[in-house]
Design a protein around this motif. Structure first.
Motif, PDB file in Angstrom:
ATOM      1  N   GLY A   1      52.152   8.855   4.331  1.00  0.00           N
ATOM      2  CA  GLY A   1      52.002  10.255   3.628  1.00  0.00           C
ATOM      3  C   GLY A   1      51.266  10.082   2.318  1.00  0.00           C
ATOM      4  O   GLY A   1      50.412  10.810   1.971  1.00  0.00           O
ATOM      5  N   ARG A   2      51.655   9.077   1.474  1.00  0.00           N
ATOM      6  CA  ARG A   2      50.955   8.728   0.395  1.00  0.00           C
ATOM      7  C   ARG A   2      49.439   8.312   0.533  1.00  0.00           C
ATOM      8  O   ARG A   2      48.504   8.733  -0.156  1.00  0.00           O
ATOM      9  CB  ARG A   2      51.866   7.520  -0.465  1.00  0.00           C
ATOM     10  CG  ARG A   2      51.082   7.467  -1.804  1.00  0.00           C
ATOM     11  CD  ARG A   2      51.247   8.324  -2.800  1.00  0.00           C
ATOM     12  NE  ARG A   2      50.734   8.007  -4.170  1.00  0.00           N
ATOM     13  CZ  ARG A   2      50.193   9.165  -4.790  1.00  0.00           C
ATOM     14  NH1 ARG A   2      49.745  10.093  -4.496  1.00  0.00           N
ATOM     15  NH2 ARG A   2      49.407   8.672  -5.847  1.00  0.00           N
TER      16      ARG A   2
ATOM     17  N   LYS B   1      47.387  11.465   1.532  1.00  0.00           N
ATOM     18  CA  LYS B   1      46.920  12.212   0.343  1.00  0.00           C
ATOM     19  C   LYS B   1      45.993  11.524  -0.445  1.00  0.00           C
ATOM     20  O   LYS B   1      44.928  12.254  -0.947  1.00  0.00           O
ATOM     21  CB  LYS B   1      48.367  12.448  -0.589  1.00  0.00           C
ATOM     22  CG  LYS B   1      48.085  13.556  -1.710  1.00  0.00           C
ATOM     23  CD  LYS B   1      49.185  13.716  -2.237  1.00  0.00           C
ATOM     24  CE  LYS B   1      49.083  14.953  -3.339  1.00  0.00           C
ATOM     25  NZ  LYS B   1      50.128  15.219  -4.255  1.00  0.00           N
TER      26      LYS B   1
ATOM     27  N   ARG C   1      42.642  12.036   1.455  1.00  0.00           N
ATOM     28  CA  ARG C   1      42.342  13.460   1.171  1.00  0.00           C
ATOM     29  C   ARG C   1      41.498  13.817   0.017  1.00  0.00           C
ATOM     30  O   ARG C   1      40.701  14.636   0.012  1.00  0.00           O
ATOM     31  CB  ARG C   1      43.332  14.574   1.681  1.00  0.00           C
ATOM     32  CG  ARG C   1      43.324  15.868   1.520  1.00  0.00           C
ATOM     33  CD  ARG C   1      44.496  16.650   1.802  1.00  0.00           C
ATOM     34  NE  ARG C   1      45.589  16.613   0.845  1.00  0.00           N
ATOM     35  CZ  ARG C   1      45.564  17.177  -0.334  1.00  0.00           C
ATOM     36  NH1 ARG C   1      44.784  17.665  -0.906  1.00  0.00           N
ATOM     37  NH2 ARG C   1      46.632  16.747  -1.078  1.00  0.00           N
ATOM     38  N   VAL C   2      42.274  13.428  -1.150  1.00  0.00           N
ATOM     39  CA  VAL C   2      41.900  13.781  -2.465  1.00  0.00           C
ATOM     40  C   VAL C   2      40.527  13.090  -2.482  1.00  0.00           C
ATOM     41  O   VAL C   2      39.650  13.616  -3.170  1.00  0.00           O
ATOM     42  CB  VAL C   2      43.023  13.437  -3.461  1.00  0.00           C
ATOM     43  CG1 VAL C   2      42.406  13.566  -4.891  1.00  0.00           C
ATOM     44  CG2 VAL C   2      44.186  14.108  -3.153  1.00  0.00           C
TER      45      VAL C   2
ATOM     46  N   ASN D   1      41.472  20.126  -0.005  1.00  0.00           N
ATOM     47  CA  ASN D   1      42.888  20.373  -0.152  1.00  0.00           C
ATOM     48  C   ASN D   1      43.461  20.505   0.948  1.00  0.00           C
ATOM     49  O   ASN D   1      42.848  20.250   2.193  1.00  0.00           O
ATOM     50  CB  ASN D   1      42.792  21.773  -1.156  1.00  0.00           C
ATOM     51  CG  ASN D   1      42.262  23.003  -0.334  1.00  0.00           C
ATOM     52  OD1 ASN D   1      42.288  22.703   0.864  1.00  0.00           O
ATOM     53  ND2 ASN D   1      41.490  23.873  -0.821  1.00  0.00           N
ATOM     54  N   GLN D   2      44.814  20.734   1.199  1.00  0.00           N
ATOM     55  CA  GLN D   2      45.521  20.758   2.194  1.00  0.00           C
ATOM     56  C   GLN D   2      45.054  21.728   3.370  1.00  0.00           C
ATOM     57  O   GLN D   2      45.064  21.497   4.446  1.00  0.00           O
ATOM     58  CB  GLN D   2      47.033  20.771   2.059  1.00  0.00           C
ATOM     59  CG  GLN D   2      47.709  19.682   1.073  1.00  0.00           C
ATOM     60  CD  GLN D   2      49.078  19.830   0.871  1.00  0.00           C
ATOM     61  OE1 GLN D   2      49.347  21.075   0.905  1.00  0.00           O
ATOM     62  NE2 GLN D   2      49.683  18.954   0.620  1.00  0.00           N
TER      63      GLN D   2
ATOM     64  N   SER E   1      48.202  24.354   6.668  1.00  0.00           N
ATOM     65  CA  SER E   1      48.223  23.455   5.339  1.00  0.00           C
ATOM     66  C   SER E   1      49.835  22.915   5.453  1.00  0.00           C
ATOM     67  O   SER E   1      49.889  21.899   4.802  1.00  0.00           O
ATOM     68  CB  SER E   1      47.915  24.294   4.396  1.00  0.00           C
ATOM     69  OG  SER E   1      48.600  25.511   4.414  1.00  0.00           O
TER      70      SER E   1
ATOM     71  N   VAL F   1      50.078  19.770   7.114  1.00  0.00           N
ATOM     72  CA  VAL F   1      49.570  18.652   6.267  1.00  0.00           C
ATOM     73  C   VAL F   1      50.359  18.272   4.920  1.00  0.00           C
ATOM     74  O   VAL F   1      50.661  17.041   4.780  1.00  0.00           O
ATOM     75  CB  VAL F   1      48.121  19.047   5.749  1.00  0.00           C
ATOM     76  CG1 VAL F   1      47.557  17.800   4.720  1.00  0.00           C
ATOM     77  CG2 VAL F   1      47.007  19.421   6.911  1.00  0.00           C
ATOM     78  N   SER F   2      51.114  19.048   4.570  1.00  0.00           N
ATOM     79  CA  SER F   2      52.143  18.752   3.279  1.00  0.00           C
ATOM     80  C   SER F   2      53.473  18.033   4.034  1.00  0.00           C
ATOM     81  O   SER F   2      53.715  17.270   3.408  1.00  0.00           O
ATOM     82  CB  SER F   2      52.762  20.250   2.920  1.00  0.00           C
ATOM     83  OG  SER F   2      53.595  19.906   1.930  1.00  0.00           O
TER      84      SER F   2
ATOM     85  N   GLU G   1      52.019  14.385   4.374  1.00  0.00           N
ATOM     86  CA  GLU G   1      51.955  13.820   3.190  1.00  0.00           C
ATOM     87  C   GLU G   1      53.310  13.378   2.528  1.00  0.00           C
ATOM     88  O   GLU G   1      53.590  12.549   1.763  1.00  0.00           O
ATOM     89  CB  GLU G   1      51.159  14.600   2.117  1.00  0.00           C
ATOM     90  CG  GLU G   1      49.742  14.872   2.615  1.00  0.00           C
ATOM     91  CD  GLU G   1      48.583  15.692   1.693  1.00  0.00           C
ATOM     92  OE1 GLU G   1      49.133  15.883   0.605  1.00  0.00           O
ATOM     93  OE2 GLU G   1      47.555  15.505   1.925  1.00  0.00           O
ATOM     94  N   LYS G   2      54.375  14.406   2.701  1.00  0.00           N
ATOM     95  CA  LYS G   2      55.739  14.206   2.304  1.00  0.00           C
ATOM     96  C   LYS G   2      56.467  13.196   3.087  1.00  0.00           C
ATOM     97  O   LYS G   2      57.671  13.028   3.164  1.00  0.00           O
ATOM     98  CB  LYS G   2      56.266  15.416   1.956  1.00  0.00           C
ATOM     99  CG  LYS G   2      55.710  16.016   0.996  1.00  0.00           C
ATOM    100  CD  LYS G   2      56.486  17.505   0.959  1.00  0.00           C
ATOM    101  CE  LYS G   2      55.928  18.378  -0.155  1.00  0.00           C
ATOM    102  NZ  LYS G   2      56.620  19.866  -0.436  1.00  0.00           N
TER     103      LYS G   2
END
Length: 83
Positions: free
Chosen positions: A4-5, A8, A11-12, A17-18, A29, A32-33, A36-37
């Motif tokens: 997840g990290r 992210k 992606r950044v 954005n998500q 989105s 996606v969250s 990422e978590k």
């Protein structure tokens, strides 16, 4: 670092954005969250899209996938300790 990290960070780096990433992947989105978590793990279809969209490192991705499913199996079998 978890999958997840890593996701992210990638992606950044793209400046997305998500919501944008979700649109490219065909997921929400919110999903996606969750990825990422580390609350959910992408399906093979979504993972393949991620691989191409974000140019993810294939070897690192293999490690994350193996770790994810190994941990899932260990959690599952851990339920039987009392038997």
């Amino acid at each position: 670092m978890t999958f997840g990290r890593y996701l992210k960070i990638q992606r950044v780096k793209k400046g997305w954005n998500q919501t944008q990433l979700g649109s490219y992947l065909g997921v929400s989105s919110c999903m996606v969250s969750y990825y990422e978590k580390d609350k959910r793990f992408p399906t093979a279809k979504v993972m393949n899209r991620l691989l191409h969209l974000l140019k993810l490192d294939k070897e690192l991705l293999k490690t994350y996938i193996l770790n994810h499913f190994t941990n899932q199996a260990m959690d599952y079998f851990g339920q039987f300790k009392s038997l």
